[in-house]
Design an enzyme around this catalytic site. Structure first.
Site: not given
Ligand code: IMP
Ligand code: MG
Length: 177
Positions: A101-102, A105, A155, A168
């Site tokens: 994963e990148d 969150d 963010f 990106r």
């Molecule tokens: P989650 O489901 O809330 O954990 O979000 C995960 C996904 O949301 C990641 O795989 C990212 O693609 C995107 N994401 C979450 N935080 C960020 C951020 O700060 N910048 C850009 N993309 C984010």
């Molecule tokens: Mg993602």
């Protein structure tokens, strides 16, 4: 250094050289931990492609790479609803899977991916994420074994991460201000 993307202002947070150093260390760890296996790196598109591209070059054990694509974000907010855009392209049965994963969150995306992977009956599942926002995580994931950097609940963009589809391509990682 400040940059503007789609009328939002960002400042430098992590330089590429620092990211590269961390990835080298994670690579060494993975080479040791998976020495006797042939792991499958499962990249979560779109965000993870830059990270996985650099990480895989540090891997010197036999391994495979595959991708899934999910979406949940619109702009800088998660919609909370995770959708599969491209599903699993290979069987993970009895395989040692490393989810790439990148960023983690809230953890909703990871939860969704973990369910998808677990239903395939893999031999093992671990998560390797470049970034994690511990303050926004909504549950604990014992599967998260490899973390590049823990960051505050801000963010970020760059190094594969986007804002409205943009940014990106940036080499470094920037935070919104
Ligand atoms: P989650 O489901 O809330 O954990 O979000 C995960 C996904 O949301 C990641 O795989 C990212 O693609 C995107 N994401 C979450 N935080 C960020 C951020 O700060 N910048 C850009 N993309 C984010
Ligand atoms: Mg993602």
């Amino acid at each position: 250094m400040r940059i503007e993307i789609d009328e939002k202002v960002f400042e430098l947070m992590l330089e590429y050289e620092q990211i590269k150093k961390r990835i080298r260390l994670i690579g060494i760890q993975l080479n040791v931990d998976y020495e006797k296996q042939i792991p499958v790196f499962l990249g979560v598109l779109n965000g993870s492609f830059v990270f996985l591209g650099d990480l895989i070059k540090e891997i010197d054990i036999p391994s495979e790479v595959t991708f899934v694509k999910v979406s949940s974000y619109e702009g800088d907010k998660s919609t909370g609803r995770v959708k599969t855009e491209i599903g699993l392209q290979m069987s993970l049965k009895n395989r040692d899977v490393i989810i790439i994963e990148d960023i983690v969150d809230s953890g909703k995306t990871l939860d969704f991916i973990l369910n998808m992977v677990q239903s395939e009956q893999p031999a093992s599942v671990k998560v390797c994420t470049l970034l994690v926002k511990p303050q926004s995580l909504q549950k604990e994931f014992p599967e998260i074994e490899y973390v590049g950097f823990e960051i505050p609940d801000e963010f970020v963009v760059g190094y594969g991460l986007d804002y409205n589809g943009l940014g990106r391509n940036l080499k470094d990682i920037y935070r919104a201000i």
